[in-house]
Design a protein around this motif. Structure first.
Motif, PDB file in Angstrom:
ATOM      1  N   ASP A 286       0.851  -1.184   0.000  1.00 54.33           N
ATOM      2  CA  ASP A 286       0.000   0.000   0.000  1.00 54.33           C
ATOM      3  C   ASP A 286       0.890   1.237   0.000  1.00 54.33           C
ATOM      4  O   ASP A 286       1.733   1.388   0.889  1.00 54.33           O
TER       5      ASP A 286
ATOM      6  N   ARG B 239       0.552   4.094   0.925  1.00 52.61           N
ATOM      7  CA  ARG B 239       0.415   5.006   2.061  1.00 52.61           C
ATOM      8  C   ARG B 239       1.323   4.630   3.228  1.00 52.61           C
ATOM      9  O   ARG B 239       1.475   5.416   4.178  1.00 52.61           O
TER      10      ARG B 239
ATOM     11  N   SER C 234      -2.137   9.617   4.357  1.00 55.29           N
ATOM     12  CA  SER C 234      -3.563   9.376   4.144  1.00 55.29           C
ATOM     13  C   SER C 234      -3.967   9.635   2.700  1.00 55.29           C
ATOM     14  O   SER C 234      -5.087   9.337   2.303  1.00 55.29           O
TER      15      SER C 234
ATOM     16  N   ASP D 164      -6.791   8.033  -4.741  1.00 53.29           N
ATOM     17  CA  ASP D 164      -6.888   7.388  -3.436  1.00 53.29           C
ATOM     18  C   ASP D 164      -8.061   6.421  -3.391  1.00 53.29           C
ATOM     19  O   ASP D 164      -8.036   5.423  -2.656  1.00 53.29           O
TER      20      ASP D 164
ATOM     21  N   PRO E 256      -7.752  -0.117  -1.494  1.00 61.30           N
ATOM     22  CA  PRO E 256      -8.565  -0.753  -0.445  1.00 61.30           C
ATOM     23  C   PRO E 256      -8.236  -0.142   0.912  1.00 61.30           C
ATOM     24  O   PRO E 256      -7.305   0.660   1.055  1.00 61.30           O
ATOM     25  N   ASP E 257      -8.974  -0.537   1.935  1.00 63.89           N
ATOM     26  CA  ASP E 257      -8.692  -0.075   3.285  1.00 63.89           C
ATOM     27  C   ASP E 257      -7.263  -0.435   3.675  1.00 63.89           C
ATOM     28  O   ASP E 257      -6.786  -1.539   3.403  1.00 63.89           O
ATOM     29  N   PHE E 258      -6.577   0.511   4.320  1.00 64.12           N
ATOM     30  CA  PHE E 258      -5.163   0.342   4.653  1.00 64.12           C
ATOM     31  C   PHE E 258      -4.928  -0.907   5.501  1.00 64.12           C
ATOM     32  O   PHE E 258      -3.919  -1.605   5.349  1.00 64.12           O
ATOM     33  N   GLU E 259      -5.845  -1.209   6.407  1.00 70.70           N
ATOM     34  CA  GLU E 259      -5.636  -2.325   7.326  1.00 70.70           C
ATOM     35  C   GLU E 259      -6.092  -3.662   6.758  1.00 70.70           C
ATOM     36  O   GLU E 259      -5.965  -4.688   7.430  1.00 70.70           O
ATOM     37  N   ASP E 260      -6.581  -3.661   5.543  1.00 73.15           N
ATOM     38  CA  ASP E 260      -6.978  -4.897   4.873  1.00 73.15           C
ATOM     39  C   ASP E 260      -5.758  -5.502   4.199  1.00 73.15           C
ATOM     40  O   ASP E 260      -5.215  -4.945   3.251  1.00 73.15           O
TER      41      ASP E 260
ATOM     42  N   ARG F 298      -4.810  -5.185  -5.223  1.00 72.07           N
ATOM     43  CA  ARG F 298      -3.586  -4.497  -4.799  1.00 72.07           C
ATOM     44  C   ARG F 298      -2.429  -4.877  -5.719  1.00 72.07           C
ATOM     45  O   ARG F 298      -2.304  -6.030  -6.129  1.00 72.07           O
TER      46      ARG F 298
END
Length: 743
Positions: A153, A155, A503, A583, A587-591, A597
């Motif tokens: 990711d 980020r 972010s 952005d 996907p969600d950062f914590e996924d 990806r």
């Protein structure tokens, strides 16, 4: 106590008298562990037999104070060497940040960088040894590098320390670093590398001490473990650092499946495992998986964490007394640690250790600085070159407006986990040195990284001055103050950055605003971006004339950038990351699922693909040859001819991708990099390139995490980038025979 994650170094058990090269007092006592005629195993067991439980436990902490009664001096395992020797007070050579080294796609150059780095580290260590001043942090021979986590990711702030999003590229670059650092002597190690952070560790930073990473067996074995397996099984790395996070509910530094089952039993790892710094503290207080710290340290050792970077392993004595583990369990870990010390030659006469002769003269030597310059050149990626505005002709340029917060920011070029060189060459200093006598240079910082400069000239004033120039070069981006490790980065007061993570992929708004104003000057506008990750370049990709991605290029970044701008160097860096358009694509950062990806699984359109980069010349591919039929479980050779059809000499990064059909019950990547070579080809010349594809390269991972080969067609593509996104050729082969399962 505050800990920063990463490296460790070994501190001096070489045991020589100061300056004289004579054997130390301990050797005069005739201890068997100092007898070089005995096997290392015999010597290690002799030393262990002489130690008390308390002494054994102290030797399992990164900051070892020494054992005076045996004349064993202090040693601190913690040292860093991410892109050159780091954090020492000495002036040393600083190479491009790790992500920039990945962008070179040049394993030969990366291995040389590793060799030069451990050469400088050995010089410092040897000097301390002769002076009898051992035990200082950041002066040992145990380096906590490379970081081979997958940059899944963009980020993630620490992604700059990695080699990008692809498991194969990461494994190959990581292998080169390990081989360079550890040396090729059959008996002694030059230094010790440690692959980190094992495993499934790619952010976020703010909750890394409590985060539980959940992945499927498919993603674990297809994405997160291959680089570690490569470094353990193929590169024979001697160290592993376990991660802060949990994996499937269990802290990685106490994870029996990761450390004992996979690492030691399946992969046959014989080296040492260290915790990340302060990581054992997380068992009871962050993850809440253990009732107290005594239970935590006992579980960590039983799972295979031999060394603690932290302040808890003294509780192992209490663990033994309580019966949570035995002294024999302590001996197992201590044996691994002592094996490292012996392989470094710390208990042997100096004359026997080939690396003991390295002296201070190698530090910042001419060859080392030249290599930092070369790697900075090779790391630069040309992303856009509208109407071939680049390279600039210095004979036609009378005035340059050099603008931007990183145009004269040497600190930005050093990234994180850095050393300090004697000289940092910025774009401004390079431009003044190279062309200051023939080209007028108007320099304005323009903005700070995230805001306007208090009391500085207005944008209108800057644009007015820039309008008199023939070309505007804007050097912007961010710095490691804004992206990086929690506690080290994440400048306060800006919502785009959270504890070192980002972010948004967007460029800092204030810089884009200034670029928009500069566009109104009507002059060619070139953007040079420094960052450890990708920017989305939403406005920039549409409106500036050229874009260079320069990463954090190390001490010589300024000269490398100037060379590319003015055509003294033909760029050939390639993106080790996917540049997404928005952005909203992420996907969600914590996924931690790899669905949608990286180039291997992303389904949408991208700004700049993984493997992408432009050149000032052109290349054509033909005569791609591969066998039509292949037995499963066998290796094959693939060849292709590459011709430089342009007007300039230059490097080409030849990339080989494997594409499996999307049929049956198996998940398959869109495509997967399985080979690359960076080659120099003169204009008008051709070169035959040969790849060997192993059975593993042609295999897939199933839902159980098993590596298999299925019969049927497989496409092989060789070109200057991904299939369908660059010039190249493809060949279809048919796999036949029995399924191949090496795992």
């Amino acid at each position: 106590m505050k800990f920063n994650c990463c490296f460790s170094q070994l501190t001096i058990l070489f045991l020589l008298l100061v300056g004289g090269g004579k054997q130390a007092m301990a050797q005069s006592k005739n201890y068997a562990f100092l007898d070089v005629k005995k096997s290392r195993e015999e010597r290690i067991q002799d030393l262990i037999a002489r130690l008390t439980l308390s002494e054994k436990v102290q030797m399992m902490k990164h900051e070892f104070k020494g054992i005076p009664r045996l004349d064993i001096p202090a040693y601190d395992w913690w040292n860093e060497a991410l892109h050159g020797v780091a954090r020492t007070a000495e002036k040393v050579t600083v190479y491009p940040q790790a992500i920039g080294m990945a962008a070179t796609f040049n394993t030969v150059a990366v291995r040389q960088m590793g060799d030069y780095t451990s050469t400088e580290g050995r010089a410092l260590f040897n000097e301390d040894l002769k002076a009898g001043k051992t035990g200082k942090r950041y002066r040992g021979l145990t380096y906590w590098t490379p970081n081979i986590n997958i940059f899944r990711d963009p980020r993630w702030g620490r992604g700059q320390e990695t080699y990008g999003e692809d498991p194969y590229l990461t494994g190959q670059i990581g292998t080169a670093i390990v081989q360079g650092l550890e040396g090729d002597d059959p008996h002694y190690l030059k230094a010790v590398a440690a692959a980190k952070h094992y495993a499934v560790h790619s952010g976020p930073e703010h909750n890394r001490h409590s985060f539980n990473a959940e992945v499927t067996p498919y993603d674990l074995w297809d994405t997160y473990l291959p680089a570690f397996r490569q470094l353990v099984v193929k590169a024979k790395v001697h160290g592993i650092m376990c991660a802060y996070n949990r994996l499937d509910g269990m802290p990685c530094c106490g994870n029996n499946i990761l450390l004992n089952n996979i690492l030691r039993q399946q992969w046959g790892f014989k080296g040492y495992v260290t915790s990340d710094c302060g990581g054992i503290n997380d068992f009871a207080s962050g993850h809440n998986t253990h009732p107290d710290n005594t239970a935590a340290v006992s579980a960590a050792v039983l799972a295979g964490t031999d060394l603690e970077c932290g302040n808890l392993y003294q509780l192992l004595e209490q663990g033994v007394k309580q019966g949570a583990l035995s002294e024999k369990d302590i001996d197992v870990s201590l044996t691994r640690l002592l094996q490292i010390w012996f392989q470094l030659g710390m208990f042997d006469p100096q004359a026997l250790v080939p690396y003991a002769k390295i002296g201070r003269e190698v530090i910042e030597s001419k060859s080392h600085k030249a290599h930092a310059y070369k790697m900075a050149q090779e790391s630069i990626v040309l992303l856009k070159n509208e109407h071939s505005i680049l390279p600039l002709d210095p004979n036609k340029i009378k005035r340059v407006a050099l603008i931007g917060p990183n145009a004269n920011n040497g600190h930005a070029q050093l990234a994180n986990y850095f050393g300090t060189p004697s000289e940092i060459i910025t774009p401004l200093s390079s431009l003044q040195k190279r062309y200051g006598k023939q080209i007028a240079i108007d320099y304005f910082a323009g903005t700070e990284i995230m805001k306007k400069i208090d009391g500085g000239p207005s944008f209108e004033e800057i644009v007015k001055k820039a309008s008199a120039a023939d070309v505007i070069v804007f050097v912007g981006g961010i710095t490691a103050d804004y992206e990086g490790e929690a506690g080290d980065a994440g400048a306060a007061g800006y919502g785009a950055f959270v504890n070192g993570d980002r972010s948004t992929m967007a460029s800092p708004e204030v810089q884009t605003t200034l670029l928009k104003e500069l566009r109104k000057a009507g002059k060619p506008l070139i953007l040079v971006n420094m960052s450890g990750s990708v920017m989305s370049f939403d406005w920039e990709s549409q409106h500036v004339d050229a874009i260079l991605q320069a990463w954090y290029g190390g001490q010589a970044a300024g000269d490398a950038i100037t060379d590319v701008l003015f055509g003294r160097y033909n760029p050939a860096g390639r993106m080790p990351l996917t540049t997404y358009k928005s952005d909203a694509d992420l996907p969600d950062f914590e996924d931690y699922s790899m669905a949608n990806r990286t180039y291997r699984y992303f389904k949408g359109e991208v700004r700049y693909p993984f493997g992408y980069g432009l050149s000032y010349t052109n290349f054509e591919y033909d005569q791609l040859n591969a066998p039509a039929m292949v037995e499963t479980g066998t290796d094959i050779q693939v060849t292709v001819q590459v011709t430089n059809t342009g007007e300039r000499d230059g490097d080409e990064v030849v990339q080989l991708y494997v594409v499996h059909p999307k049929e049956g019950n198996y998940k398959v990547p869109n495509s997967a990099l399985k080979g690359f070579q960076r080659v120099f080809i003169k204009k008008g010349r051709s070169q035959k390139i040969t790849f060997t594809l192993t059975a593993e390269d042609l295999a897939l991972v199933n839902e159980k995490g098993e590596l298999i080969q299925q019969t049927g067609s497989v496409k092989i593509y060789i070109g200057g980038g991904q299939p369908g996104k660059s010039v190249g050729g493809k060949r279809e082969i048919t796999m036949q025979g029995t399924a191949y399962r090496p795992y």
